[in-house]
Design a protein around this motif. Structure first.
Motif, short mmCIF file in Angstrom:
data_model
loop_
_atom_site.label_atom_id
_atom_site.label_comp_id
_atom_site.label_asym_id
_atom_site.label_seq_id
_atom_site.Cartn_x
_atom_site.Cartn_y
_atom_site.Cartn_z
N GLU A 151 0.82 -1.21 0.00
CA GLU A 151 0.00 0.00 0.00
C GLU A 151 0.86 1.26 0.00
OE1 GLU A 151 -3.75 -0.71 2.15
OE2 GLU A 151 -3.45 -1.65 0.20
N THR A 152 2.17 1.10 0.04
CA THR A 152 3.03 2.28 0.18
C THR A 152 3.91 2.49 -1.05
OG1 THR A 152 4.95 1.14 1.14
CG2 THR A 152 3.21 1.79 2.66
N ILE A 153 3.63 1.78 -2.14
CA ILE A 153 4.47 1.91 -3.33
C ILE A 153 3.65 2.52 -4.48
CG2 ILE A 153 6.05 0.04 -2.70
CD1 ILE A 153 4.44 -1.68 -4.81
N GLY A 154 4.36 2.82 -5.57
CA GLY A 154 3.68 3.37 -6.74
C GLY A 154 3.45 4.87 -6.59
N ALA A 155 2.61 5.40 -7.47
CA ALA A 155 2.35 6.85 -7.47
C ALA A 155 1.84 7.30 -6.10
CB ALA A 155 1.31 7.17 -8.53
N TRP A 156 2.36 8.41 -5.63
CA TRP A 156 1.97 8.87 -4.28
C TRP A 156 0.48 9.15 -4.19
CZ3 TRP A 156 -0.13 13.76 -4.01
CH2 TRP A 156 0.16 14.64 -5.06
N TRP A 158 6.82 -7.75 -9.53
CA TRP A 158 6.97 -6.67 -8.54
C TRP A 158 8.19 -5.80 -8.86
CZ3 TRP A 158 2.93 -5.40 -5.91
CH2 TRP A 158 1.92 -6.37 -5.71
N GLY A 159 9.24 -6.43 -9.42
CA GLY A 159 10.42 -5.65 -9.80
C GLY A 159 10.08 -4.61 -10.86
N SER A 160 9.08 -4.89 -11.68
CA SER A 160 8.73 -3.93 -12.73
C SER A 160 8.08 -2.67 -12.12
CB SER A 160 7.80 -4.57 -13.77
OG SER A 160 6.57 -4.87 -13.16
N ILE A 161 7.44 -2.83 -10.98
CA ILE A 161 6.85 -1.64 -10.33
C ILE A 161 7.99 -0.77 -9.77
CG2 ILE A 161 5.31 -0.79 -8.52
CD1 ILE A 161 3.68 -3.34 -8.92
N ARG A 162 8.98 -1.47 -9.18
CA ARG A 162 10.15 -0.70 -8.70
C ARG A 162 10.78 0.06 -9.86
NH1 ARG A 162 13.68 -4.70 -8.17
NH2 ARG A 162 14.61 -4.08 -10.15
N ALA A 163 10.93 -0.64 -11.00
CA ALA A 163 11.55 -0.01 -12.17
C ALA A 163 10.72 1.19 -12.62
CB ALA A 163 11.70 -1.03 -13.29
N GLY A 205 11.43 4.39 -11.07
CA GLY A 205 12.70 5.06 -11.34
C GLY A 205 13.92 4.31 -10.85
N HIS A 206 13.75 3.03 -10.46
CA HIS A 206 14.91 2.29 -9.96
C HIS A 206 14.94 0.89 -10.58
CE1 HIS A 206 18.05 0.88 -7.31
NE2 HIS A 206 18.14 2.09 -6.79
N PRO A 207 15.32 0.82 -11.88
CA PRO A 207 15.35 -0.50 -12.51
C PRO A 207 16.37 -1.44 -11.86
CG PRO A 207 16.16 1.24 -14.00
CD PRO A 207 15.61 1.92 -12.79
N LYS A 208 17.47 -0.86 -11.38
CA LYS A 208 18.50 -1.70 -10.75
C LYS A 208 17.96 -2.23 -9.43
CE LYS A 208 23.06 -1.15 -9.17
NZ LYS A 208 23.63 -0.19 -8.30
#
Ligand code: AHR
Length: 650
Positions: free
Chosen positions: A270-275, A351-356, A359-362
């Motif tokens: 619930e704390t990730i993605g667009a603010w 889930w890694g694609s959401i991180r990417a 702005g943080h693909p690494k």
């Protein structure tokens, strides 16, 4: 004489009786040869960041608006919009909430019915709403602030957005937002960058209008443009943490991870993605709402920015009052696996694609996770904890064999009945003597089995004031003991790290701040004296003393800039009198000389002395140059002090 059994008054009297007492002499024998020393783990000194005391919301996370989506009052309407307030009287404005937001996860929007206009009784500056931020927004002349909000209206959009001094009403920056459409009934995003033309540390954001009709507002954000690397961290607070050179970063709690009730636990998804789409949640343990601007991603980002390894403490189906038993634990296990994938999975993974996309693909360098926080403390909880634990352990090790797993069952006294790479250890003593003597707690602990992570420690209670010299010296004694046991103790972090001075939920804390000021408590400065310990060589040394509250150690390390080896001797003296210490250094190769001796002392005239906004440097380390360094040295150590002697070996 030490302080433990003294009353506070007696402590002060003891301290002032210093002069009359004879000098106590101690000897410190150091073998400076690396061969006899042992390496302190690279991960030794770290920090623990918990959303407590507004450490993140209204703290390190630079967002200025509090309750930006109007969700803090709950999902139902009518709702409470605090700390927003209404500008205008009941005859001209009616403010309510409804569930018409364009954001799927946080449906509450603010509805403003405006019954006046410029030709008919609206005050000159209009009517509307105002947000004071977290006890006042810090708006500074020449600095830029990005304001974003969402709006729709039954009439033409005609709004004034301003930063205004809360105490004097003086405008610090202002703009008019006008739409072209006669009817703006669909949601639209508004963004404007302000440059402030005056300073006020106690400001509010106001959105006002003179246009009759109904206006809906949602997701109102005001961020300073000047944050650490543009990552949203308040620069001054970030610098305070970075100055400690933490090697590990434990987050996001603490009890915050658990919640009193599971519905209020920290749920990373619930704390990730667009603010704008984060629902926010009420952290019921520390009693405040957070919009979750500082979420799971931001914790990982902060660790990376600090050059520290993140340690994710995940919710393991426990809250303080509820526990999920083994038959229902699998969704919690899956949530953890998903979280690890978010942190370090490939950018093409689910889930890694959401991180990417954020702005943080690494992948982030997540190597440690902790199975909950402080649940293995009572017999009943221990039973459930140990029952569920293997489910988490096995699933994580199967998918990520390299991840180090931390249990919160204490293995310092008896062996664990489950596998773990580390065990979590917390201590909050209320007596300085007890804190100091905890230095020995790992002396006889088993070396077989998991390593120890002292992830929360601090002196608390009356003796420690709001973070005073006495507490700091006692903690320094403890840390010297942990260094000595660093073959077992792999990581250490003080707790809590931060407190917003306007809402202290836990006392004491390491870093105190308000909207625009910050200072370190003496405990913070002790941490700074240990920042070179990570990865250093702990030298073989023996302290000969009959004082139970004198501790000393010696480390050496290579300076990363000039490549020269430094020898550092630390002495924590909790005595109320000056101590004479004779230092003998052996084991130096004949060609090696000790030079550029420096002494750094943390002390003050009264054990209860504290730092404050008006006197932030009352108890801080003070450095001086010594005129001699050699194989035999004699020094006077101040009463109640932590003293470092640094020498270059070359
Ligand atoms: O550091 C404050 C609290 O102390 C933490 O949330 C908890 O783990 C401990 O009890």
């Amino acid at each position: 004489m030490a302080y433990s059994s003294c009353t506070l008054l007696l402590i002060i009297l003891c301290f002032h009786a210093i002069e009359a007492q004879p000098l106590h002499t101690a000897k410190l024998l150091i073998n400076a040869s690396n061969k006899l020393g042992k390496q302190i783990p690279e991960t030794f000194m770290g920090v623990f960041f918990e959303e407590i005391n507004h450490a993140g919301a209204g703290g390190l996370w630079a967002e200025l608006v509090s309750n930006r989506g109007f969700e803090a009052g709950g999902k139902n309407v009518p709702s409470n919009i605090g700390p927003w307030t209404i500008i205008g009287d009941e005859s001209s404005i009616h403010v309510s909430t409804d569930q018409t937001s364009c954001f799927e996860h946080n449906k509450i929007a603010l509805k403003m019915e405006v019954n006046c206009d410029s030709s008919n009784s609206c005050p000159l500056d209009g009517i509307g709403i105002s947000n004071p931020g977290f006890w006042g927004m810090n708006i500074e002349e020449g600095k830029k602030y990005k304001v974003v909000f969402y709006v729709r209206s039954t009439s033409r959009i005609d709004l004034k957005v301003s930063f205004v001094g809360s105490n004097d009403g003086v405008k610090l920056a202002s703009t008019n937002i006008k739409g072209n459409d006669v009817n703006a009934s669909t949601w639209r995003r508004v963004e404007h960058v302000f440059e402030a033309y005056a300073t006020n540390h106690n400001s509010s954001l106001q959105i006002t209008t003179n246009e009759k009709g109904v206006v809906w507002l949602d997701q109102v954000s005001a961020m300073p443009l000047d944050t650490y690397k543009g990552h949203g961290f308040r620069n001054d607070l970030f610098e305070m943490v970075a100055a400690l050179k933490p090697r590990i970063f434990r987050f996001p709690g603490g009890c915050y991870v658990e919640g009193k009730w599971l519905r209020n636990a920290f749920r990373w998804k619930e704390t990730i993605g667009a603010w704008e789409n984060r629902p926010g949640h009420f952290g019921d343990v520390w009693g405040y709402w957070t919009d979750d601007g500082f979420g799971f991603f931001e914790g990982l980002q902060l660790a990376e920015d600090l050059n520290a390894l993140p340690i994710w403490v995940f919710n393991n189906g426990f809250s303080i009052y509820e526990q999920v038993n083994i038959s229902a634990i699998s969704p919690f296990v899956q949530e953890v696996l998903d979280g690890i994938e978010f942190a370090r999975g490939s950018p093409t993974s689910k889930w890694g694609s959401i991180r990417a996309s954020m702005g943080h693909p690494k992948p982030f360098d997540l190597r440690y996770v902790a199975v909950g926080n402080e649940e293995c403390d009572t017999q009943q909880n221990k039973f459930i904890y140990e029952g569920n634990y293997p489910k988490f352990y096995d699933a994580i090790k199967r998918a990520y064999p390299d991840i180090q797993i931390i249990t919160n069952c204490d293995a310092s006294k008896e062996p664990l009945n489950h596998p773990a790479d580390l065990y979590d250890y917390h201590q909050y003593p209320k007596s300085s003597n007890y804190m100091f003597n905890l230095a020995q707690v790992f002396d006889h602990a088993s070396r077989i089995g998991p390593k120890a992570f002292v992830s929360e420690y601090a002196m608390t209670g009356k003796e420690s004031g709001r973070g005073n010299l006495l507490a700091a010296v006692a903690e320094a004694g403890f840390l010297i003991g942990l260094e000595k046991n660093s073959d077992l103790v792999e990581m250490v972090s003080y707790a809590p790290l931060f407190v917003n001075n306007n809402d202290q939920k836990w006392n004491p804390d390491a870093i105190v701040f308000n909207s625009h000021q910050v200072y370190g408590t003496p405990s913070y400065w002790v941490l700074s004296l240990f920042k070179e310990s990570s990865g250093a060589t702990f030298l073989n040394s023996t302290l000969q003393t009959n004082s139970p509250t004198l501790a000393a150690s010696a480390i050496s390390w290579k300076d990363s800039i000039n490549g020269k080896s430094i020898l550092r001797i630390k002495v924590a003296n909790m005595e109320s009198q000056t101590v004479n210490i004779v230092i003998f250094i052996e084991g130096l190769e004949s060609s090696v000389h000790l030079s550029w001796p420096r002494k750094t002392v943390l002390t003050s005239s009264n054990p209860m002395d504290e730092n404050s906004f008006s006197n932030p440097n009352m108890v801080v380390p003070r450095e001086s140059i010594l005129d001699y360094a050699g194989k035999i040295m004699n020094f006077q150590i101040d009463p109640l002090s932590v003293t470092l002697f640094d020498m270059t070996m070359y």
